[in-house]
Scaffold this motif. Structure first.
Motif, PDB file in Angstrom:
ATOM      1  N   ALA A 194     -82.054  -9.275  40.206  1.00  0.00           N
ATOM      2  CA  ALA A 194     -83.290 -10.056  40.119  1.00  0.00           C
ATOM      3  C   ALA A 194     -83.900 -10.248  41.501  1.00  0.00           C
ATOM      4  O   ALA A 194     -83.986 -11.370  42.002  1.00  0.00           O
ATOM      5  CB  ALA A 194     -83.020 -11.398  39.445  1.00  0.00           C
ATOM      6  N   GLN A 196     -86.933 -10.082  42.498  1.00  0.00           N
ATOM      7  CA  GLN A 196     -88.210 -10.804  42.570  1.00  0.00           C
ATOM      8  C   GLN A 196     -87.995 -12.274  42.886  1.00  0.00           C
ATOM      9  O   GLN A 196     -88.870 -12.926  43.460  1.00  0.00           O
ATOM     10  CB  GLN A 196     -88.964 -10.648  41.247  1.00  0.00           C
ATOM     11  N   ASP A 197     -86.842 -12.793  42.525  1.00  0.00           N
ATOM     12  CA  ASP A 197     -86.472 -14.168  42.847  1.00  0.00           C
ATOM     13  C   ASP A 197     -85.496 -14.141  44.017  1.00  0.00           C
ATOM     14  O   ASP A 197     -84.317 -13.814  43.854  1.00  0.00           O
ATOM     15  CB  ASP A 197     -85.810 -14.844  41.633  1.00  0.00           C
ATOM     16  N   THR A 200     -81.683 -15.405  44.077  1.00  0.00           N
ATOM     17  CA  THR A 200     -80.546 -14.649  43.545  1.00  0.00           C
ATOM     18  C   THR A 200     -79.906 -13.793  44.629  1.00  0.00           C
ATOM     19  O   THR A 200     -78.690 -13.562  44.615  1.00  0.00           O
ATOM     20  CB  THR A 200     -80.975 -13.754  42.373  1.00  0.00           C
ATOM     21  N   ASN A 259     -89.119  -6.029  41.390  1.00  0.00           N
ATOM     22  CA  ASN A 259     -90.085  -6.413  40.361  1.00  0.00           C
ATOM     23  C   ASN A 259     -89.417  -7.054  39.145  1.00  0.00           C
ATOM     24  O   ASN A 259     -90.043  -7.196  38.093  1.00  0.00           O
ATOM     25  CB  ASN A 259     -90.886  -5.187  39.909  1.00  0.00           C
ATOM     26  N   THR A 260     -88.152  -7.455  39.308  1.00  0.00           N
ATOM     27  CA  THR A 260     -87.407  -8.072  38.209  1.00  0.00           C
ATOM     28  C   THR A 260     -87.070  -9.511  38.554  1.00  0.00           C
ATOM     29  O   THR A 260     -86.433  -9.775  39.574  1.00  0.00           O
ATOM     30  CB  THR A 260     -86.095  -7.296  37.941  1.00  0.00           C
ATOM     31  N   ASP A 261     -87.498 -10.442  37.709  1.00  0.00           N
ATOM     32  CA  ASP A 261     -87.149 -11.838  37.937  1.00  0.00           C
ATOM     33  C   ASP A 261     -85.805 -12.143  37.273  1.00  0.00           C
ATOM     34  O   ASP A 261     -85.207 -11.285  36.610  1.00  0.00           O
ATOM     35  CB  ASP A 261     -88.238 -12.786  37.448  1.00  0.00           C
ATOM     36  N   SER A 265     -83.670  -9.948  34.555  1.00  0.00           N
ATOM     37  CA  SER A 265     -82.406  -9.276  34.869  1.00  0.00           C
ATOM     38  C   SER A 265     -81.386  -9.477  33.757  1.00  0.00           C
ATOM     39  O   SER A 265     -80.614  -8.572  33.431  1.00  0.00           O
ATOM     40  CB  SER A 265     -81.854  -9.788  36.211  1.00  0.00           C
ATOM     41  N   LYS A 406     -90.250 -19.955  48.349  1.00  0.00           N
ATOM     42  CA  LYS A 406     -90.640 -18.637  47.880  1.00  0.00           C
ATOM     43  C   LYS A 406     -91.524 -17.941  48.907  1.00  0.00           C
ATOM     44  O   LYS A 406     -92.459 -18.523  49.446  1.00  0.00           O
ATOM     45  CB  LYS A 406     -91.394 -18.771  46.552  1.00  0.00           C
ATOM     46  N   GLN A 415     -85.158 -10.233  50.484  1.00  0.00           N
ATOM     47  CA  GLN A 415     -85.969  -9.305  49.694  1.00  0.00           C
ATOM     48  C   GLN A 415     -86.361  -8.100  50.539  1.00  0.00           C
ATOM     49  O   GLN A 415     -86.326  -6.953  50.059  1.00  0.00           O
ATOM     50  CB  GLN A 415     -87.219 -10.016  49.164  1.00  0.00           C
TER      51      GLN A 415
END
Length: 441
Positions: A194, A196-197, A200, A259-261, A265, A406, A415
């Motif tokens: 995940a 995008q977050d 994680t 691109n996965t939150d 996931s 964020k 990221q």
């Protein structure tokens, strides 16, 4: 199934072995003397969806006991900004469920918090491991009660995917990567990440770092007594980068991961069209797996502990939400009564029955949990806390500007590292620069 602690049975025997006879008493809630009738307690927190719904059951039990009305306000992720604005606007809530140690410390240093009542302090001292009192204290004063905690050292997997791949449950990080290759060779990606977050990714780093570098360095890095340019940080980033670099292991490769939150996931492993065999995150994955995808834990969804890295001890990283009382709340006295209730096993039992919840309260009967898997995770976390081995989420201990915002600080830099994991040393230098600025503030 692998456990850090073994539940011998679902009855009172196991609980007696873990906590002694007092843990096996009946759990009751309600039936109070309505001393707060006509009063309203406002509570703010990050929860939404099923978490907010389940917490409302706890608030309703408090209302049944005391007669108080309750109102919950969801803050979103930027708790410190939202609460600061409410205080400045003269609209402070009475109680805040704070998800980060760093934010709790920030609130205390600004003079926003009331020290906990004698009743709450006595309950915490008797029924909670010392580590939770430490994380709720600032300058020797106890401000926060840890009501809901998480075990962030669990890896969730599809039993069917691992069985099809002939993969064994890993006990080391190297075995974890090997199991990932077995899964990818069978046609699925190994991990849904995940990216995008950013939070994680901090959890991935923290589990590796705690196991590889040990608790003393973990504690030092968490409060910036150790610089992020230390060789131990570079080593942990290199270990994490080994996963990020391997195109076979991540669903959608690095671009897809970014691109996965978090909910996405989990869906990639347990949804109707699986894309991966495993997903790393905390025990709260179980709630999504059961509620959104109708899976049964132990049958078509399961987990194993985050494995040890390079001969170290398997990590136990926790997170949690601490209840605090604001000085500027319109009904802070009733807010403290709510906090005293949240400290009881009766309050914890309400959410434990609903699922998606772990309590650090040693007096909570393990039979209160919705299934034996949740009971086992709870017992494992309590055992780790009693031994002082458990460590709180490192990013949650940092100032929010570094560890909880964020698009900034550690979240953003990890990221960036997921996007390009080729230079761990350069990433460590950027992390140190961001940390130094945040801690100076």
């Amino acid at each position: 199934m692998m456990w850090r602690a073994t539940i011998l049975s679902t009855g009172c025997t196991a609980i007696t072995l873990a906590f002694g006879a007092t843990a096996c008493g009946a759990i009751t809630a309600g039936g109070g003397d309505k001393v707060l009738s006509g009063q309203t307690v406002t509570v703010a927190g990050v929860w939404s969806g099923s978490e907010q719904k389940n917490f409302q059951k706890v608030l309703d039990a408090f209302s049944a006991r005391t007669g108080a009305r309750t109102q919950f306000v969801s803050t979103g992720d930027n708790v410190s900004t939202v609460i600061g604005s409410k205080i400045e606007g003269g609209n402070a809530p009475d109680v805040v469920m704070v998800p980060q140690v760093g934010v709790l410390q920030q609130f205390a240093r600004k003079g926003w918090l009331q020290p906990l009542s004698t009743t709450a302090q006595q309950t915490i001292g008797a029924d909670f491991a010392r580590v939770w009192k430490n994380y709720g204290s600032v300058g020797g004063t106890l401000y926060g009660l840890y009501f809901k905690v998480a075990d962030k050292s669990t890896i969730w997997y599809s039993p069917q995917a691992l069985a099809r791949a002939g993969a064994s449950l890993p006990t080391s990080y190297e075995e974890l990567l090997q199991a990932g290759h077995d899964v990818s060779d069978s046609g699925l990606a190994a991990f849904a990440v995940a990216g995008q977050d950013g939070w994680t990714l901090t959890d991935w780093f923290e589990n590796i770092y705690l196991s590889q570098a040990g608790p003393e360095k973990y504690d030092a890095l968490a409060v910036h007594k150790l610089k992020w340019t230390d060789t131990s940080v570079v080593k942990a980033l290199t270990t994490l980068g080994k996963l990020f670099k391997d195109k076979q292991l991540i669903a959608g490769s690095r671009k897809g991961a970014l691109n996965t939150d978090f909910p996405g996931s989990v869906e990639k492993v347990f949804g109707p069209e699986p894309k991966a065999g495993m997903v790393y995150e905390g025990d709260f994955v179980a709630g999504i797996v059961k509620d959104q995808f109708g899976k049964t834990i132990g049958k078509n969804a399961d987990f194993f502990p985050f494995p040890a890295v390079e001969g170290g001890t398997a990590p136990v990283v926790s997170g949690g939400d601490a209840a605090v009382v604001l000085r500027d709340g319109k009904n802070a006295e009733a807010g403290m009564k709510l906090l005293e209730y949240l400290a009881t096993p009766e309050a914890a039992a309400v959410w434990a029955k609903a699922g998606g919840f772990l309590s650090p309260n040693r007096k909570l009967d393990l039979k209160a949990y919705s299934d034996i898997y949740a009971s086992a995770i709870a017992l494992s976390l309590i055992d780790a806390a009693n031994s002082d081995w458990v460590r709180f989420d490192m990013s949650d201990q940092a100032p929010a500007a570094f560890g909880g915002t964020k698009g900034a600080g550690e979240w953003k830099l990890l990221q960036d590292f997921l996007h390009d994991p080729s230079d761990p040393k350069a990433t460590a230098a950027k992390l140190e620069d961001a940390a130094a600025k945040a801690y100076r503030r």
